[in-house]
Design an enzyme around this catalytic site. Structure first.
Site, PDB file in Angstrom:
ATOM      1  N   ASP B 117       0.848  -1.188   0.000  1.00 15.06           N
ATOM      2  CA  ASP B 117       0.000   0.000   0.000  1.00 15.06           C
ATOM      3  C   ASP B 117       0.886   1.240   0.000  1.00 15.06           C
ATOM      4  OD1 ASP B 117      -2.447   1.210  -0.100  1.00 15.06           O
ATOM      5  OD2 ASP B 117      -2.716   1.258   2.070  1.00 15.06           O
ATOM      6  N   TYR B 119       1.215   5.676  -0.582  1.00 21.20           N
ATOM      7  CA  TYR B 119       0.823   6.883   0.167  1.00 21.20           C
ATOM      8  C   TYR B 119       1.023   8.028  -0.825  1.00 21.20           C
ATOM      9  CZ  TYR B 119       1.152   9.593   4.669  1.00 21.20           C
ATOM     10  OH  TYR B 119       0.965  10.429   5.746  1.00 21.20           O
ATOM     11  N   HIS B 124      -3.432  14.045   0.619  1.00 16.49           N
ATOM     12  CA  HIS B 124      -3.651  13.165   1.772  1.00 16.49           C
ATOM     13  C   HIS B 124      -2.458  13.216   2.724  1.00 16.49           C
ATOM     14  CE1 HIS B 124      -4.624   9.680   4.218  1.00 16.49           C
ATOM     15  NE2 HIS B 124      -3.502   9.100   3.843  1.00 16.49           N
ATOM     16  N   ARG B 133       1.103  16.269  13.072  1.00 16.33           N
ATOM     17  CA  ARG B 133       2.307  17.022  13.438  1.00 16.33           C
ATOM     18  C   ARG B 133       2.065  18.501  13.140  1.00 16.33           C
ATOM     19  NH1 ARG B 133       4.075  12.844  10.267  1.00 16.33           N
ATOM     20  NH2 ARG B 133       4.264  14.289   8.532  1.00 16.33           N
ATOM     21  N   GLU B 190     -10.128   4.093   3.875  1.00 14.60           N
ATOM     22  CA  GLU B 190      -9.222   4.781   2.965  1.00 14.60           C
ATOM     23  C   GLU B 190      -9.672   4.428   1.559  1.00 14.60           C
ATOM     24  OE1 GLU B 190      -5.051   4.104   4.028  1.00 14.60           O
ATOM     25  OE2 GLU B 190      -5.269   5.725   5.500  1.00 14.60           O
ATOM     26  N   GLU B 192      -9.121   4.083  -2.121  1.00 18.37           N
ATOM     27  CA  GLU B 192      -7.891   3.927  -2.892  1.00 18.37           C
ATOM     28  C   GLU B 192      -8.199   3.274  -4.235  1.00 18.37           C
ATOM     29  OE1 GLU B 192      -4.757   2.032  -0.719  1.00 18.37           O
ATOM     30  OE2 GLU B 192      -5.252   3.057   1.164  1.00 18.37           O
ATOM     31  N   ASP B 224      -9.048   0.456   2.221  1.00 25.51           N
ATOM     32  CA  ASP B 224      -8.064  -0.003   3.213  1.00 25.51           C
ATOM     33  C   ASP B 224      -8.536   0.450   4.598  1.00 25.51           C
ATOM     34  OD1 ASP B 224      -5.576  -1.234   3.876  1.00 25.51           O
ATOM     35  OD2 ASP B 224      -4.730   0.758   4.181  1.00 25.51           O
ATOM     36  N   ARG B 228      -7.671   4.029  13.502  1.00 22.41           N
ATOM     37  CA  ARG B 228      -6.748   5.149  13.741  1.00 22.41           C
ATOM     38  C   ARG B 228      -6.187   5.188  15.150  1.00 22.41           C
ATOM     39  NH1 ARG B 228      -5.395   6.141   8.629  1.00 22.41           N
ATOM     40  NH2 ARG B 228      -7.199   6.743   7.382  1.00 22.41           N
ATOM     41  N   GLN B 231      -3.562   2.531  15.307  1.00 24.27           N
ATOM     42  CA  GLN B 231      -2.431   2.968  14.483  1.00 24.27           C
ATOM     43  C   GLN B 231      -1.547   3.979  15.207  1.00 24.27           C
ATOM     44  OE1 GLN B 231      -3.730   4.404  10.648  1.00 24.27           O
ATOM     45  NE2 GLN B 231      -1.673   4.888   9.929  1.00 24.27           N
ATOM     46  N   TYR B 235       2.401   2.481  15.687  1.00 22.99           N
ATOM     47  CA  TYR B 235       3.082   2.581  14.389  1.00 22.99           C
ATOM     48  C   TYR B 235       4.547   2.984  14.437  1.00 22.99           C
ATOM     49  CZ  TYR B 235       3.429   7.630  13.607  1.00 22.99           C
ATOM     50  OH  TYR B 235       3.798   8.941  13.659  1.00 22.99           O
ATOM     51  N   LYS B 244      -4.339  -1.972  10.305  1.00 25.43           N
ATOM     52  CA  LYS B 244      -4.716  -2.198   8.914  1.00 25.43           C
ATOM     53  C   LYS B 244      -4.967  -3.674   8.608  1.00 25.43           C
ATOM     54  CE  LYS B 244      -3.342   2.032   7.429  1.00 25.43           C
ATOM     55  NZ  LYS B 244      -4.030   2.906   6.458  1.00 25.43           N
ATOM     56  N   THR B 248      -8.979  -5.544   4.274  1.00 32.24           N
ATOM     57  CA  THR B 248      -8.876  -4.627   3.143  1.00 32.24           C
ATOM     58  C   THR B 248      -9.862  -5.134   2.101  1.00 32.24           C
ATOM     59  OG1 THR B 248      -6.517  -4.275   3.585  1.00 32.24           O
ATOM     60  CG2 THR B 248      -7.319  -3.672   1.392  1.00 32.24           C
ATOM     61  N   THR B 335      -4.664   6.445   0.221  1.00 37.55           N
ATOM     62  CA  THR B 335      -5.867   7.273   0.205  1.00 37.55           C
ATOM     63  C   THR B 335      -5.806   8.327  -0.887  1.00 37.55           C
ATOM     64  OG1 THR B 335      -5.945   7.012   2.584  1.00 37.55           O
ATOM     65  CG2 THR B 335      -7.355   8.716   1.634  1.00 37.55           C
ATOM     66  N   GLU B 349      -9.453  12.730   7.574  1.00 37.63           N
ATOM     67  CA  GLU B 349      -9.310  14.055   6.970  1.00 37.63           C
ATOM     68  C   GLU B 349     -10.656  14.792   6.931  1.00 37.63           C
ATOM     69  OE1 GLU B 349      -7.291  11.668   3.817  1.00 37.63           O
ATOM     70  OE2 GLU B 349      -6.586  13.657   3.229  1.00 37.63           O
TER      71      GLU B 349
END
Lengths: 400, 400
Positions: B117, B119, B124, B133, B190, B192, B224, B228, B231, B235, B244, B248, B335, B349
């Site tokens: 997968d 990114y 996204h 962050r 997600e 995708e 996917d 959260r 995660q 992670y 995850k 899927t 995503t 999001e």
């Protein structure tokens, strides 16, 4: 006392009747089939089944261990008892096909479903944390609460003896303005132990720690080759990818869990206490000793008994979210490192991030050079001696 | 102008003769086999091969698309031409088996090898960076130099329509002292696009960007599912794992690349320039429009043409280190999010980290609730109209 087999030179060899690992082999004139190793020989189990146990033919006249594994833990026990009896009864010798191990070609022993790699050694995780984050906490906050792991590339799992081309890829040193592309400059090993799942678990269910012995078929050595320069540049925020996906080598022999009963030892201890789904009855560790040999010189002796997380805990964690299991799924421990300097299972740690070259006979190394040959050797106690797991061998070839 | 098929109601339906996706279906009385969708019907391609093209029977009287894919790109073209001819020639109608799509059961269309997968959406990755962050750079330093990706769990790939049990797991909010275990509190999607590899590549070789059209068989939608809260805690440093790995979902139909020729568009632009192995001739993007539907209300319309990295670049990156490919390997885009607020392909999001609930008809949502049904719909231009990829549907059930 272990009863004595009629096969010459098997007693005390590491491949006595208390071991009996399974592999898949070919000879020049016959297709792949399942065998077991006894002394310096391979017993053709497909032929043995045809001669003495026809109901096992479909499980053993097969190009992988998957049919045998899929038959379930009662059959694993029954087949092991049948093979043991054959090898203890001299009257069977005439009916069996025993081949010198050097005369057969060993194949990847199982069809790999998913491959998950953990990070279960506290010493390894601490060393890596100190090397990469000298000013931060060595262990990240989650580390003692769950066995941290990620999915590797199952299609890149290869059998011991497969030559490894040095991978190419992107890397960027902190001092460089932009990434460059080229052959990996910091090619490394990770000496690990792998656990082969032999029982499927449906989507949405969970395997508990108590399900370990009926879910995991056996154990194999694992070398999770690692490109440290590629890893350092790519790994945020989704983890290692191309730094690992080029190759992972496993042993040609899968040692049944039953052969490792005498090797079970308690974990070193977990503090803080783990959540209930990770709690476990009985000793969770295995006293497997590992030797990392580079070009004929032993450069490290990582002790598996020092691992923080047990394989049963890794299994319970893997499925606690409802992830399914397939026969042939592989999960590995992550690098095995003990507390001592000569017990570290990666060159990253042995050379402390490449800053302290280590002696290899008359030579020195930080990371792997083209032409280097690495052999991982594993042994464990049995009730009366020691067994030797399948070696994990690989030679580094130049980038293609 | 598209020639007209004899199948009623196919013209302009999204499943005209210029589409012809492949799937695997069963009926109550017959085993799984390959079919194509035309209008509201499924054409039984195994039966069609028996009647008119016996050499294709072995490829199409199969429980997955893998035999067809493994036959290679020349066969992909030949089979597509043969099916097109059957559907344009009214004389064939009597010989063919056409079943209402509502009367068949659709299966997972291919045996998944490895699942990677990516990114690949700048919008996204930027949104996620800002949410997690807020004081740092939204994009990490590697993001514009390589398509960041990781391996997902291929054994957890399920077909559209499969119900999804809410996963349980560990999470720890920054305000909590210790992790807790329980049902996921921030269950997400997600949206995708996935790319199905149809050609094996040996260990140690590389697929270039130019090999894309002969290596990737087709395209499918992907959801996917993502936990959260799990995660955020698990992670570091090895990436997402249990957040995850529980499920899927992919579409039941794989749309051949050949059907998407008219949808090819240039990428939005890459600055700084990418390294040579990621450079590409011709338009690398696809003008696929996506709708995210929650409980019958469209909550987002992510545009695939806004993706930063192309699928050919993702393929070249995947194999540049010598990783092998297997028929059935799946890689997905990550995503899909566009620049606008209503073009975001995740609830993370859409709700800006759960802080801004969004309207769903008369209700509001941050993350998924038990009983919610998500449908991802995909469409793309053809030379004369639009085609509709297979929907990706799933309902959330409580934790088991």
């Amino acid at each position: 006392m272990t009863p004595t087999t009629w096969v010459p030179h098997a007693a005390g060899s590491g491949h006595d009747v208390d071991h009996l690992p399974y592999g898949v082999f070919t000879t020049s004139d016959e297709p792949p089939r399942v065998g077991t190793r006894i002394g310096d020989h391979v017993l053709d189990l497909a032929a043995a089944a045809r001669a003495t146990a026809p109901s096992y033919v479909a499980l053993l006249d097969a190009a992988s261990l998957n049919p045998l594994m899929a038959a379930g833990p009662e059959t694993w026990s029954a087949v092991r008892a049948w093979v043991t009896d054959l090898l203890l009864d001299p009257a069977q010798e005439a009916a069996l096909s025993l081949l010198p191990v050097d005369d057969v070609t060993l194949r990847l022993p199982f069809e790999v479903g998913d491959y998950v790699d953990y990070y279960a050694s506290e010493h390894h995780a601490t060393n890596v944390g100190r090397i990469f984050r000298p000013d931060g906490d060595a262990l990240l906050p989650n580390w003692k609460h769950l066995p941290v792991g990620y999915h590797g590339r199952s299609g890149s799992v290869v059998v011991s003896g497969t030559a490894i081309h040095r991978p190419a890829g992107q890397r960027k040193a902190p001092t460089e303005d932009a990434p460059t592309f080229g052959p990996c400059l910091r090619l490394d090993i990770e000496a690990e132990l792998g656990f082969v799942v032999g029982r499927a678990l449906p989507f949405g269910e969970r395997a508990s720690t108590a399900d370990f012995a009926t879910t995991v078929f056996g154990v194999t050595g694992v070398n999770d080759w690692s490109a440290r320069d590629i890893q350092a540049w790519e790994y945020v925020p989704l983890g290692p990818n191309l730094a690992k996906s080029f190759a992972t080598t496993v042993g040609a022999w899968v040692t049944p869990l039953a052969a490792l009963e005498a090797a079970r030892v308690p974990l070193p201890g977990q503090e803080p206490a783990v959540l209930p789904y990770l709690q476990e009855e009985g000793p969770g560790g295995y006293d497997v000793e590992v030797e990392v040999e580079l070009n004929g010189t032993v450069v490290a002796r990582p002790p598996y008994r020092t691992m923080y997380w047990s394989p049963a805990q890794m299994l319970a964690h893997l499925t606690v979210n409802g992830a399914s299991l397939r026969v042939g799924d592989l999960y590995a421990s992550g690098t095995i490192s003990g507390p001592e300097k000569d017990q570290r299972g990666s060159f990253l740690e042995l050379s402390w991030g490449g800053r302290e070259p280590f002696a290899v006979g008359d030579a020195e190394r930080t990371f792997l050079e083209d032409g280097d040959e690495v052999v991982l050797r594993y042994s464990a106690p049995t009730a009366t001696g020691r067994l030797t797991l399948g070696e994990v061998r690989g030679t580094i070839l130049p980038t293609r």
